[in-house]
Design a protein around this motif. Structure first.
Motif, PDB file in Angstrom:
ATOM      1  N   LYS A 154       0.740  -1.155   0.148  1.00 61.68           N
ATOM      2  CA  LYS A 154       0.104   0.060   0.236  1.00 61.68           C
ATOM      3  C   LYS A 154       0.840   1.334  -0.063  1.00 61.68           C
ATOM      4  O   LYS A 154       0.455   2.344  -0.462  1.00 61.68           O
ATOM      5  CB  LYS A 154      -0.811  -0.007   1.279  1.00 61.68           C
ATOM      6  N   ASP A 155       1.881   1.122   0.371  1.00 58.91           N
ATOM      7  CA  ASP A 155       2.972   2.219   0.593  1.00 58.91           C
ATOM      8  C   ASP A 155       4.058   2.286  -0.711  1.00 58.91           C
ATOM      9  O   ASP A 155       4.923   3.050  -0.779  1.00 58.91           O
ATOM     10  CB  ASP A 155       3.677   2.448   1.620  1.00 58.91           C
ATOM     11  N   ARG A 159       2.272   3.731  -6.539  1.00 56.02           N
ATOM     12  CA  ARG A 159       0.980   3.705  -6.469  1.00 56.02           C
ATOM     13  C   ARG A 159       0.257   5.047  -7.030  1.00 56.02           C
ATOM     14  O   ARG A 159      -0.531   4.965  -7.844  1.00 56.02           O
ATOM     15  CB  ARG A 159       0.535   3.335  -5.225  1.00 56.02           C
ATOM     16  N   ARG A 429      -5.591   3.462  -0.626  1.00 52.62           N
ATOM     17  CA  ARG A 429      -4.504   3.422   0.248  1.00 52.62           C
ATOM     18  C   ARG A 429      -5.184   3.309   1.484  1.00 52.62           C
ATOM     19  O   ARG A 429      -4.258   2.731   2.645  1.00 52.62           O
ATOM     20  CB  ARG A 429      -3.525   4.506   0.163  1.00 52.62           C
TER      21      ARG A 429
END
Length: 526
Positions: A154-155, A159, A429
């Motif tokens: 997610k980090d 993204r 996120r």
């Protein structure tokens, strides 16, 4: 080619290989959608002779249902069908809808003061819109979610830029379709514009199907449960497909009854809010709960932005048709094609914004997500301010210069770049992993509410009556600029207030790496 390689992790401009087919599939899907957006209001007013207000509410019902259905489509994909099959189903329904829009029939006529519309072509139009609405419900939130699933963490720093690249596909499709479909529809016949939009959707379906091997984690969560025979020997998968056809029939009636759409939207919003409150209390950690609160606050702010921005499909298009000098280098730009300035500026400015956010982040100067939302609302307000200024300097013909519309679309676009790709990334996120697709649907549900509210603004800016009778240019200019001035004042004030409150909202987001790691551990444990 250097920008595409066989490395599944870095195959498309340094991004996962699966981003390429999703990019092009979304580009063609948006080609079809924005071709519809360019023409629909003008089609309703000029071909079927609906009043501006009625056409605005039909458009609002159509657009709001387009953004409400992804809540259901996302939920079905999350629990049963999987994102890939949901997108395929949606694409097939969209193709059916766009083909139907090519059957226009003879124009409506006013006979003895009564508008007579040729049957059954008005109902064919509404049925076609219903196919499109249902198709978008299965496609839109799920294809956006599939982009997020391409990245392992997610980090992952790719993204946000990845979503910006994806968003570029949206606007490339919008750019070409607004010009091609708008020009063909207004110049040669509505059916040619709508038909071309349908061809674009066929290309989107083919591109998506060919990229299947690159999609990660997008199949059904329980394939055995999905294919196991149930009632009447039908599997759950086929029951979903049948339910989609029933959904088409329901949407066929809804799109013709905007009051019912409004009541349903209000009910769905209430259910979603109650459901998220229950989920946050019973299923979330403290950090996850505060992140949900932050998301809901910013989703509410997005409603303000999109309510104003989506005047492009109604009042701004009719303003361009009636009160704008659209001559450019000796050519008259069709009113529908004026909408092209938005995707044109997205294509030109999108890479600069993507690069700019990264450059500012390296120096610790990047605005927070809530601050970007506030800036977006301020800019969309200033866009209407440009039209107010343009309306104050017209000649006797009450025709504003094209430059004022260009400036308005420029400001609306820079506002959009501050909010929309950032919003998609925010949902991906910050969401708890097991409800990401549903939260993406909630993001689109906010757009549904905004489109419905936009219908009231379009109605307030109405400059025609049933049967095609239109106010004089001088009278219509007063109506439009009066409404635009009110939007400038109210939205500008809201935007400033959001910027002031942005540090408080940011605290609820817990966006540092340590908190992100905690959330991921909590989600896995749950």
């Amino acid at each position: 080619m250097a920008w595409i390689s066989n490395d599944p992790e870095r195959g498309f401009f340094g991004h996962p290989r699966g981003l390429a087919p999703l990019f092009f599939a979304e580009m063609w899907e948006r080609f079809s959608f924005y071709g519809m957006r360019a023409l629909l209001t003008l089609y309703l007013v000029k071909h079927f002779l609906y009043s501006d207000g009625t056409a605005g509410f039909i458009y609002a019902s159509y657009a709001s249902l387009n953004y409400a259905m992804p809540v259901i489509g996302g939920l079905i994909a999350d629990r049963y069908l999987g994102s890939r099959k949901a997108v395929m189903l949606g694409a097939i329904l969209l193709v059916c809808g766009h083909i139907g829009m090519a059957f226009e029939g003879a124009p409506a006529q006013v006979i003895d003061g009564v508008v007579v519309r040729q049957s059954p072509y008005d109902q064919i139009m509404f049925l076609s819109l219903a196919f499109i609405i249902t198709g978008v419900g299965f496609l839109k939130s799920n294809i956006s979610t599939m982009v997020g699933k391409l990245y392992g963490s997610k980090d992952d720093p790719r993204r946000d830029p990845g979503y910006t690249i994806f968003y570029m596909g949206v606007n490339l499709g919008s750019f070409f379709s607004t010009i091609a479909c708008g020009y063909l529809g207004e110049t040669y016949g509505w059916k040619y514009g709508f038909g071309l939009a349908g061809i674009g959707m066929v290309f989107g379906l083919i591109v998506f199907a060919r990229g299947t091997k690159w999609y990660r984690n997008s199949e059904a969560p329980d394939p055995v449960k999905l294919t196991k025979p149930r009632a009447f020997g039908l599997s759950l998968e086929w029951m979903i497909y049948i339910a989609a056809v029933v959904g088409v029939i329901i949407n066929w009636q809804l799109v013709q009854n905007h009051h019912v759409v409004g009541s349903l939207l209000l009910s769905v919003v209430a259910l979603v809010v109650v459901g998220l409150i229950w989920f946050s209390i019973t299923q979330c950690t403290k950090i996850e709960r505060e992140r949900l609160i932050a998301m809901m606050l910013m989703i509410s702010l997005s409603v303000v932005f999109w309510t104003l921005f989506e005047q492009a499909g109604t009042s701004l298009t009719l303003f361009a048709d009636r009160n704008s000098d659209r001559s450019l280098f000796g050519l008259i730009i069709p009113a529908s094609v004026v909408q092209v300035f938005n995707p044109m500026f997205i294509v030109l400015l999108g890479p600069l914004f993507s690069w700019g956010w990264v450059a500012l982040a390296r120096k610790g100067l990047e605005p927070s997500t809530p601050m970007k939302f506030g800036l977006a609302i301020i800019q969309v307000a200033l866009g209407f301010g440009a039209l107010v200024v343009g309306g104050a300097v017209v000649g006797e013909d009450a025709q504003t210069g094209l430059i004022w519309l260009v400036l308005a679309y420029l400001l609306h676009t820079t506002g959009e770049l501050c909010l929309s790709p950032v919003g998609l990334s925010m949902i991906s996120r910050l969401s708890v992993a097991r409800i990401t697709a549903m939260m993406m649907g909630v993001w689109f549900l906010s757009s549904a509410g905004a489109h419905y509210l936009a219908g009231f603004i379009a109605d307030a800016a109405s400059a025609s009556a049933e049967g095609g009778a239109v106010l004089s240019p001088q009278e219509s200019l007063k109506v439009y600029t009066g409404v635009f001035y009110d939007l400038l004042i109210w939205a500008g004030g809201i935007g400033v207030a959001v910027c002031i409150a942005s540090p408080l909202i940011r605290k609820l987001m817990h966006t540092d790496a340590a908190d992100m790691h905690t959330v991921e551990k909590g989600s896995k444990a749950a």
